[in-house]
Design a protein around this motif. Structure first.
Motif, PDB file in Angstrom:
ATOM      1  N   MET A   1       0.854  -1.181   0.000  1.00  0.00           N
ATOM      2  CA  MET A   1       0.000   0.000   0.000  1.00  0.00           C
ATOM      3  C   MET A   1       0.892   1.233   0.000  1.00  0.00           C
ATOM      4  N   LYS A   2       0.477   2.236  -0.772  1.00  0.00           N
ATOM      5  CA  LYS A   2       1.275   3.452  -0.868  1.00  0.00           C
ATOM      6  C   LYS A   2       1.272   4.196   0.472  1.00  0.00           C
ATOM      7  N   GLU A   3       2.383   4.838   0.777  1.00  0.00           N
ATOM      8  CA  GLU A   3       2.510   5.561   2.041  1.00  0.00           C
ATOM      9  C   GLU A   3       1.489   6.698   2.136  1.00  0.00           C
ATOM     10  N   SER A   4       1.173   7.327   0.996  1.00  0.00           N
ATOM     11  CA  SER A   4       0.188   8.422   1.037  1.00  0.00           C
ATOM     12  C   SER A   4      -1.199   7.893   1.416  1.00  0.00           C
ATOM     13  N   THR A   5      -1.529   6.704   0.960  1.00  0.00           N
ATOM     14  CA  THR A   5      -2.812   6.097   1.329  1.00  0.00           C
ATOM     15  C   THR A   5      -2.826   5.758   2.812  1.00  0.00           C
ATOM     16  N   ILE A   6      -1.713   5.223   3.307  1.00  0.00           N
ATOM     17  CA  ILE A   6      -1.626   4.884   4.733  1.00  0.00           C
ATOM     18  C   ILE A   6      -1.796   6.136   5.583  1.00  0.00           C
ATOM     19  N   MET A   7      -1.200   7.239   5.158  1.00  0.00           N
ATOM     20  CA  MET A   7      -1.317   8.476   5.936  1.00  0.00           C
ATOM     21  C   MET A   7      -2.733   9.046   5.870  1.00  0.00           C
ATOM     22  N   LYS A   8      -3.418   8.858   4.737  1.00  0.00           N
ATOM     23  CA  LYS A   8      -4.827   9.289   4.682  1.00  0.00           C
ATOM     24  C   LYS A   8      -5.662   8.475   5.660  1.00  0.00           C
ATOM     25  N   ILE A   9      -5.404   7.189   5.745  1.00  0.00           N
ATOM     26  CA  ILE A   9      -6.093   6.345   6.734  1.00  0.00           C
ATOM     27  C   ILE A   9      -5.754   6.824   8.138  1.00  0.00           C
ATOM     28  N   HIS A  10      -4.491   7.175   8.345  1.00  0.00           N
ATOM     29  CA  HIS A  10      -4.042   7.662   9.652  1.00  0.00           C
ATOM     30  C   HIS A  10      -4.817   8.920  10.062  1.00  0.00           C
ATOM     31  N   TYR A  11      -4.947   9.868   9.136  1.00  0.00           N
ATOM     32  CA  TYR A  11      -5.673  11.101   9.446  1.00  0.00           C
ATOM     33  C   TYR A  11      -7.166  10.828   9.636  1.00  0.00           C
ATOM     34  N   GLY A  12      -7.723   9.961   8.804  1.00  0.00           N
ATOM     35  CA  GLY A  12      -9.152   9.627   8.918  1.00  0.00           C
ATOM     36  C   GLY A  12      -9.484   8.956  10.234  1.00  0.00           C
ATOM     37  N   THR A  13      -8.615   8.026  10.669  1.00  0.00           N
ATOM     38  CA  THR A  13      -8.864   7.357  11.947  1.00  0.00           C
ATOM     39  C   THR A  13      -8.740   8.342  13.102  1.00  0.00           C
ATOM     40  N   ALA A  14      -7.854   9.320  12.972  1.00  0.00           N
ATOM     41  CA  ALA A  14      -7.719  10.326  14.041  1.00  0.00           C
ATOM     42  C   ALA A  14      -8.993  11.158  14.159  1.00  0.00           C
ATOM     43  N   LEU A  15      -9.503  11.606  13.038  1.00  0.00           N
ATOM     44  CA  LEU A  15     -10.719  12.431  13.079  1.00  0.00           C
ATOM     45  C   LEU A  15     -11.915  11.638  13.607  1.00  0.00           C
ATOM     46  N   ALA A  16     -12.065  10.414  13.126  1.00  0.00           N
ATOM     47  CA  ALA A  16     -13.188   9.590  13.576  1.00  0.00           C
ATOM     48  C   ALA A  16     -13.054   9.254  15.057  1.00  0.00           C
ATOM     49  N   ALA A  17     -11.838   8.976  15.497  1.00  0.00           N
ATOM     50  CA  ALA A  17     -11.623   8.642  16.910  1.00  0.00           C
ATOM     51  C   ALA A  17     -11.931   9.835  17.805  1.00  0.00           C
ATOM     52  N   VAL A  18     -11.547  11.027  17.393  1.00  0.00           N
ATOM     53  CA  VAL A  18     -11.845  12.221  18.196  1.00  0.00           C
ATOM     54  C   VAL A  18     -13.350  12.390  18.346  1.00  0.00           C
ATOM     55  N   ALA A  19     -14.094  12.194  17.268  1.00  0.00           N
ATOM     56  CA  ALA A  19     -15.550  12.345  17.334  1.00  0.00           C
ATOM     57  C   ALA A  19     -16.162  11.293  18.248  1.00  0.00           C
ATOM     58  N   LEU A  20     -15.753  10.034  18.107  1.00  0.00           N
ATOM     59  CA  LEU A  20     -16.346   8.973  18.925  1.00  0.00           C
ATOM     60  C   LEU A  20     -15.920   9.071  20.389  1.00  0.00           C
ATOM     61  N   VAL A  21     -14.690   9.443  20.640  1.00  0.00           N
ATOM     62  CA  VAL A  21     -14.246   9.598  22.034  1.00  0.00           C
ATOM     63  C   VAL A  21     -14.990  10.778  22.687  1.00  0.00           C
ATOM     64  N   ALA A  22     -15.294  11.807  21.914  1.00  0.00           N
ATOM     65  CA  ALA A  22     -16.074  12.923  22.455  1.00  0.00           C
ATOM     66  C   ALA A  22     -17.463  12.439  22.859  1.00  0.00           C
ATOM     67  N   VAL A  23     -18.073  11.603  22.039  1.00  0.00           N
ATOM     68  CA  VAL A  23     -19.383  11.034  22.390  1.00  0.00           C
ATOM     69  C   VAL A  23     -19.254  10.176  23.646  1.00  0.00           C
ATOM     70  N   HIS A  24     -18.192   9.382  23.708  1.00  0.00           N
ATOM     71  CA  HIS A  24     -17.947   8.532  24.880  1.00  0.00           C
ATOM     72  C   HIS A  24     -17.797   9.375  26.152  1.00  0.00           C
ATOM     73  N   VAL A  25     -17.027  10.439  26.072  1.00  0.00           N
ATOM     74  CA  VAL A  25     -16.824  11.300  27.251  1.00  0.00           C
ATOM     75  C   VAL A  25     -18.141  11.972  27.647  1.00  0.00           C
ATOM     76  N   LEU A  26     -18.904  12.422  26.667  1.00  0.00           N
ATOM     77  CA  LEU A  26     -20.190  13.050  26.974  1.00  0.00           C
ATOM     78  C   LEU A  26     -21.135  12.060  27.654  1.00  0.00           C
ATOM     79  N   MET A  27     -21.122  10.816  27.216  1.00  0.00           N
ATOM     80  CA  MET A  27     -21.967   9.805  27.867  1.00  0.00           C
ATOM     81  C   MET A  27     -21.490   9.520  29.283  1.00  0.00           C
ATOM     82  N   ARG A  28     -20.193   9.578  29.522  1.00  0.00           N
ATOM     83  CA  ARG A  28     -19.647   9.351  30.865  1.00  0.00           C
ATOM     84  C   ARG A  28     -20.011  10.504  31.790  1.00  0.00           C
ATOM     85  N   LEU A  29     -20.215  11.699  31.245  1.00  0.00           N
ATOM     86  CA  LEU A  29     -20.543  12.852  32.071  1.00  0.00           C
ATOM     87  C   LEU A  29     -21.988  12.814  32.571  1.00  0.00           C
TER      88      LEU A  29
END
Length: 114
Positions: A1-29
Motif C-alpha cells: 500500500m502506498k505511504e500516502s494512502t496509509i497516511m490518509k487512513i491515519h488522518y481519517g482514523t484520528a478524526l473519527a476517533a476524536v468524534a467517537l471519544v467525544a461522544v464517549h466522554v459526553l456519555m460518561r458525564l
C-alpha cells in the motif's frame, strides 16, 4: 500500500476517533465519575449493544491510528528494507492482537460469560 494512502487512513482514523471519544466522554458525564467506574456500570455499558459497538469501533480506530503512528516513528529512527518490513508486519500483528483481545473482552462480557 502506498505511504500516502496509509497516511490518509491515519488522518481519517484520528478524526473519527476524536468524534467517537467525544461522544464517549459526553456519555460518561451523564453520571458521576466514581459511579461510572463501578463494576456493574462497566458491565452495563458492555451489555448495551449500541454502546458496546461504539466502544469496539473506538478500539479499532485507536489501534489502527496508534500502531501506524508507532510504525512511522520507528521508520524514522532507522531505514532498511528488512527493518521496514519487520516494523510494518510487527505493528500489524500487534494491532490485530490488541483488537482481538479487546473484542474478546467486549464479546465475552456482552454474552454474560464474565
Amino acid at each position: 500500500m502506498k505511504e500516502s494512502t496509509i497516511m490518509k487512513i491515519h488522518y481519517g482514523t484520528a478524526l473519527a476517533a476524536v468524534a467517537l471519544v467525544a461522544v464517549h466522554v459526553l456519555m460518561r458525564l451523564t453520571m458521576g465519575f466514581a459511579e461510572s467506574l463501578e463494576y456493574e456500570s462497566v458491565l452495563a455499558n458492555y451489555k448495551f449493544i449500541p454502546y458496546a459497538a461504539m466502544l469496539e469501533l473506538i478500539l479499532i480506530l485507536l489501534s489502527i491510528h496508534g500502531f501506524n503512528g508507532l510504525r512511522v516513528i520507528l521508520l524514522e529512527l532507522k531505514q532498511g528494507r528488512v527493518y521496514e518490513k519487520a516494523v510494518s508486519y510487527g505493528c500489524l500483528a500487534a494491532m490485530f492482537g490488541l483488537i482481538a483481545y479487546g473484542s474478546r473482552t467486549i464479546i465475552m462480557t456482552n454474552m454474560g460469560m464474565v
